[in-house]
Scaffold this motif. Structure first.
Motif, PDB file in Angstrom:
ATOM      1  N   ASN A 158      42.949  42.252  31.137  1.00 42.02           N
ATOM      2  CA  ASN A 158      41.664  42.022  31.777  1.00 42.02           C
ATOM      3  C   ASN A 158      40.648  43.095  31.394  1.00 42.02           C
ATOM      4  O   ASN A 158      39.492  43.020  31.774  1.00 42.02           O
ATOM      5  CB  ASN A 158      41.827  41.972  33.293  1.00 42.02           C
ATOM      6  N   GLY A 240      43.721  34.661  35.288  1.00 43.36           N
ATOM      7  CA  GLY A 240      42.640  33.795  35.763  1.00 43.36           C
ATOM      8  C   GLY A 240      42.053  34.321  37.059  1.00 43.36           C
ATOM      9  O   GLY A 240      40.837  34.356  37.241  1.00 43.36           O
ATOM     10  N   GLY A 241      42.936  34.754  37.964  1.00 45.45           N
ATOM     11  CA  GLY A 241      42.466  35.294  39.237  1.00 45.45           C
ATOM     12  C   GLY A 241      41.667  36.569  39.038  1.00 45.45           C
ATOM     13  O   GLY A 241      40.610  36.752  39.650  1.00 45.45           O
ATOM     14  N   GLN A 243      39.953  37.492  36.488  1.00 40.86           N
ATOM     15  CA  GLN A 243      38.656  37.260  35.852  1.00 40.86           C
ATOM     16  C   GLN A 243      37.632  36.714  36.823  1.00 40.86           C
ATOM     17  O   GLN A 243      36.435  36.805  36.576  1.00 40.86           O
ATOM     18  CB  GLN A 243      38.829  36.305  34.666  1.00 40.86           C
ATOM     19  N   ILE A 245      37.246  37.865  39.796  1.00 38.14           N
ATOM     20  CA  ILE A 245      36.777  38.937  40.677  1.00 38.14           C
ATOM     21  C   ILE A 245      35.527  39.564  40.066  1.00 38.14           C
ATOM     22  O   ILE A 245      35.547  40.009  38.922  1.00 38.14           O
ATOM     23  CB  ILE A 245      37.866  40.018  40.861  1.00 38.14           C
ATOM     24  N   GLY A 247      32.662  41.991  38.905  1.00 38.87           N
ATOM     25  CA  GLY A 247      32.671  43.392  38.501  1.00 38.87           C
ATOM     26  C   GLY A 247      31.897  44.301  39.451  1.00 38.87           C
ATOM     27  O   GLY A 247      32.114  45.511  39.477  1.00 38.87           O
ATOM     28  N   TYR A 250      33.850  46.704  41.640  1.00 39.89           N
ATOM     29  CA  TYR A 250      34.370  47.912  41.000  1.00 39.89           C
ATOM     30  C   TYR A 250      33.257  48.926  40.779  1.00 39.89           C
ATOM     31  O   TYR A 250      33.457  50.120  40.921  1.00 39.89           O
ATOM     32  CB  TYR A 250      35.034  47.551  39.672  1.00 39.89           C
ATOM     33  N   GLU A 251      32.062  48.419  40.416  1.00 34.82           N
ATOM     34  CA  GLU A 251      30.944  49.338  40.228  1.00 34.82           C
ATOM     35  C   GLU A 251      30.646  50.089  41.510  1.00 34.82           C
ATOM     36  O   GLU A 251      30.484  51.315  41.514  1.00 34.82           O
ATOM     37  CB  GLU A 251      29.701  48.555  39.778  1.00 34.82           C
ATOM     38  N   PRO A 274      44.502  35.062  47.138  1.00 38.24           N
ATOM     39  CA  PRO A 274      44.436  33.593  47.167  1.00 38.24           C
ATOM     40  C   PRO A 274      45.069  32.943  45.950  1.00 38.24           C
ATOM     41  O   PRO A 274      45.519  31.799  46.020  1.00 38.24           O
ATOM     42  CB  PRO A 274      42.928  33.295  47.196  1.00 38.24           C
ATOM     43  N   VAL A 275      45.084  33.629  44.830  1.00 37.95           N
ATOM     44  CA  VAL A 275      45.711  33.068  43.632  1.00 37.95           C
ATOM     45  C   VAL A 275      47.196  33.407  43.605  1.00 37.95           C
ATOM     46  O   VAL A 275      48.038  32.608  43.228  1.00 37.95           O
ATOM     47  CB  VAL A 275      45.015  33.623  42.370  1.00 37.95           C
TER      48      VAL A 275
ATOM     49  N   SER B  10      34.194  41.692  33.459  1.00 41.48           N
ATOM     50  CA  SER B  10      33.193  42.634  33.921  1.00 41.48           C
ATOM     51  C   SER B  10      33.269  43.905  33.093  1.00 41.48           C
ATOM     52  O   SER B  10      34.286  44.211  32.487  1.00 41.48           O
ATOM     53  CB  SER B  10      33.468  42.969  35.373  1.00 41.48           C
ATOM     54  N   ILE B 297      44.246  27.312  31.438  1.00 39.59           N
ATOM     55  CA  ILE B 297      43.927  28.438  32.308  1.00 39.59           C
ATOM     56  C   ILE B 297      42.776  28.075  33.236  1.00 39.59           C
ATOM     57  O   ILE B 297      42.849  28.260  34.441  1.00 39.59           O
ATOM     58  CB  ILE B 297      43.596  29.682  31.459  1.00 39.59           C
ATOM     59  N   THR B 301      43.334  27.472  37.381  1.00 43.40           N
ATOM     60  CA  THR B 301      42.728  28.372  38.348  1.00 43.40           C
ATOM     61  C   THR B 301      41.614  27.675  39.121  1.00 43.40           C
ATOM     62  O   THR B 301      41.353  27.999  40.260  1.00 43.40           O
ATOM     63  CB  THR B 301      42.163  29.624  37.657  1.00 43.40           C
ATOM     64  N   VAL B 305      45.619  26.117  42.010  1.00 44.08           N
ATOM     65  CA  VAL B 305      45.960  27.249  42.858  1.00 44.08           C
ATOM     66  C   VAL B 305      44.710  27.837  43.488  1.00 44.08           C
ATOM     67  O   VAL B 305      44.630  29.020  43.715  1.00 44.08           O
ATOM     68  CB  VAL B 305      46.738  28.325  42.073  1.00 44.08           C
ATOM     69  N   GLY B 307      42.409  29.030  46.250  1.00 43.57           N
ATOM     70  CA  GLY B 307      42.849  29.607  47.513  1.00 43.57           C
ATOM     71  C   GLY B 307      42.363  28.935  48.749  1.00 43.57           C
ATOM     72  O   GLY B 307      41.786  27.921  48.794  1.00 43.57           O
TER      73      GLY B 307
END
Lengths: 355, 307
Positions: A158, A240-241, A243, A245, A247, A250-251, A274-275, B10, B297, B301, B305, B307
């Protein structure tokens, strides 16, 4: 050997084609019946959903619901290869033939097969509880490595990184390979003399191991193969999960001075939940029910390597104890059901169904 | 593939970044990772890639070994005297082509039926509120818990009694149906992400609901349909258990997994042929899989799956 020519080609095409034709005709008739009943007779506003669902419902009823009900019935009979079809009796009727052997009517007659699952060996020597414990161990070991390996690789992939696509393609490979081929090829490689596993161990000075004949090592071999097979799926799902989220989290965390581990613990893990939860539930059930790997690595030889589903297969198709196997199957099913209900309660994973 | 994923990735920490060194620019670092850390990441990924592909390369190695050197303790990837002997042998002296053809005929037909049945049912689950909907969804989920071996016992006995053993009839029906629950779950999740306004607009313009489904929803869900088709295809193509039960000893209608097990069983004599056959089966499957993995993929997603 059969010859592969036009005759063979047209023969299998004809047989498959005619079956498909019957299925399509069946679907059309079914749709007409549903339309007649719901649309014309009841004038129901659910006509369209009924017509959309009809074929799948009938298919599932014929291939899953009916066989399961039939199997439940079967689990109270003494059907075996000798007493097949109409020769089979309910266990309480069979009881009447030799009443002197009956100690307790309930366990020896009424639910004899279910009682036998717990008190007699399910195979030749293996009893139920050791097999159950082994299955739990198998599931736990595999899931641990699937999630740990999958999450680790997903986190690495990632990042902005050169050659990411190449790595991902290569690492996905075990998932892409047909399980039958992977398991059979691995079995060959666990060969004592010529398999690469022992040859490599030899290179680093470890004496060769009896992967196929020693009970403990055989189980380890099964785990190695299944871990190798299962990590890519977890990795892909978790990637996939990750990606999805944003960014920004984190910043913000970085501005607040959170270090990498704190970011992982407080941002990544909760947002991955959730994933991850459904993937773990599904993965656990798939591993618990995994037939191919234990079956092909062990090839019905060591009873000490059987997990519940392969033991079930042997009870049914090697020892031909159909009635007993049916009871055994329901015991396994109930274990899975309890696990799933427990897990769903704890994690609330089914919320979206009711939404 | 790398472009699609990196565009979503990101790039945190860009604000307080130090000027890049040559080495870290080479590794495309944006997080301000030190070159040493990047090196470790690459080494880990290289190791993981090797572990993932080495067993497959070994199959290739064995398939290229000439018959008299099949049992060799060499670890070289390409054997010294590589030959295609095993490939010609498995193509001409065994039933391999027949098995692959059989698999192809059965799998192709069943996955198309499976996709049709699942796409319509999933649409009903996504758009209509009818009695028994929740129960139906939970039932579909519950079917995923049933061990395959559990269904084999009654299916086998019922098939014996209906004279379906040793024919394709039972197998085709079974393959078409067993994949439906999983397909419905994936597709329903995908349909749910498409706003209902689209169909309403079409229906205002005079389309029927089925027309809107066919003209608007189906084209929009092509990636998901592709995934479901692929899943159905793979499940049937790679299935051993159902084929073993339904096709029994009728070798002339066997699918390739049954045939391959036969070849692998004769370890000393046919290991090379087994390896060659495996490579031949693997190439199209793996290509298809890797090609479609980007759909896979996104589809998994977005739908299954969620949520």
């Amino acid at each position: 050997m059969q010859s592969f020519d036009m005759n063979v080609i047209t023969r299998s095409l004809g047989e498959v084609g005619s079956t498909v034709f019957y299925i399509l005709v069946g679907i059309i008739i079914l749709e007409l019946i549903i339309y007649g009943i719901f649309g014309k007779l009841l004038k129901s506003r659910h006509t369209l959903p009924a017509m959309l669902l009809g074929p799948a419902v009938v298919g599932l009823a014929v291939l899953i619901v009916y066989p399961l009900l039939w199997e439940f019935n079967l689990s109270f009979t003494n059907m075996s290869l000798r007493r097949f079809g109409d020769n089979a009796q309910y266990t309480w009727l069979a009881c009447q033939d030799n009443p002197q052997e009956v100690n307790s009517w309930v366990t020896d007659c009424l639910i004899k097969n279910y009682a036998d699952v717990f008190r007699l060996p399910v195979l030749k020597q293996a009893y139920f509880f050791p097999v159950l414990l082994r299955t739990i161990l198998w599931t736990a070991v595999n899931m641990f490595f699937h999630v740990a390996g999958g999450l680790g690789l997903a986190l690495l992939l990632n990042r902005p990184l050169r050659g990411k696509g190449v790595y991902r393609t290569l690492i996905i490979l075990p998932w892409a390979i047909p399980q039958v081929i992977a398991a059979l090829a691995w079995r060959g490689e666990f060969n004592y003399e010529f398999g690469f596993v022992n040859l490599m161990l030899g290179q680093v000075g470890i004496p060769p191991l009896q992967w196929l004949t020693a009970p403990g090592w055989n189980f380890v071999a099964m785990c190695i193969v299944n871990i190798w097979l299962g990590i890519p799926f977890m990795m892909v799902i978790l990637l996939g999960g990750l990606q999805s989220i944003s960014g920004e989290y984190y910043e913000a965390a970085e501005i607040d001075g959170a270090n990498g581990f704190q970011q992982f613990k407080n941002i990544t893990l909760p947002l991955l939940q959730p994933v991850m939860t459904p993937a773990i539930i599904l993965g656990t059930i798939w591993t618990f029910n995994n037939f191919n790997v234990p079956y092909f690595i062990n090839q019905n030889e060591l009873e000490t390597s059987d997990i519940l589903v392969t033991a079930l297969f042997r009870a049914a198709f090697q020892y031909n104890r159909y009635g007993f196997a049916a009871a055994f199957a329901f015991v396994i099913f109930i274990i899975l059901l309890v696990y799933s209900i427990f897990y769903i309660r704890v994690t609330g994973a089914l919320k979206e169904v009711n939404a | 593939m790398s472009t699609t994923s990196s565009s979503q990735t990101s790039t945190p920490g860009a604000a307080g970044k130090k000027p890049d060194s040559v080495l870290s620019r080479f590794f495309y670092a944006q997080r301000g990772d030190s070159p040493f850390k990047l090196l470790m990441i690459h080494l880990t990924l290289i190791l993981a890639s090797i572990i993932a592909i080495y067993p497959v390369l070994r199959v290739l190695t064995i398939s290229l070994r000439p018959g008299d050197r099949l049992l060799s303790t060499s670890l070289a990837i390409i054997p010294e005297d590589a030959s295609f002997e095993n490939y010609t042998k498995v193509l001409t002296d065994s039933d391999f082509l027949l098995w692959v053809w059989n698999s192809f005929a059965v799998t192709g037909a069943t996955s198309i039926i499976g996709v049709i049945l699942a796409s319509t049912s999933a649409y009903a689950f996504s758009r209509s509120r009818f009695p028994g909907r929740t129960a139906g969804l939970i039932f579909l989920l519950a079917t995923q818990m049933i061990p395959a071996a559990m269904l084999m016992v009654p299916l086998f006995i019922l098939a014996v009694q209906a004279n379906l053993i040793g024919t394709y009839r039972g197998l085709v029906i079974a393959y078409s149906v067993t994949s439906i629950p999983f397909s419905i779950w994936i597709l329903k999740g995908y349909y749910d992400t498409i706003p209902y306004d689209l169909e309403q607009a079409a229906m205002l313009d005079g389309a029927t609901q089925m027309g809107a489904f066919y003209r608007i929803i189906l084209p929009l869900t092509t990636p998901a349909l592709a995934i479901v088709f692929l899943f159905n295809f793979m499940a049937a193509w790679n299935d051993y258990l159902l084929a073993r039960i339904f096709l029994s000893n009728a070798t002339e209608i066997w699918t390739w997994p049954l045939g391959l097990q036969l070849l692998q069983g004769q370890f000393t004599t046919a290991w090379g042929q087994f390896a060659a056959a495996s490579i031949l089966v693997m190439i199209p499957v793996v290509t298809l899989f890797l090609y479609s993995s980007k759909y896979l993929i996104s589809g998994l997603t977005a739908g299954g799956v969620k949520g």
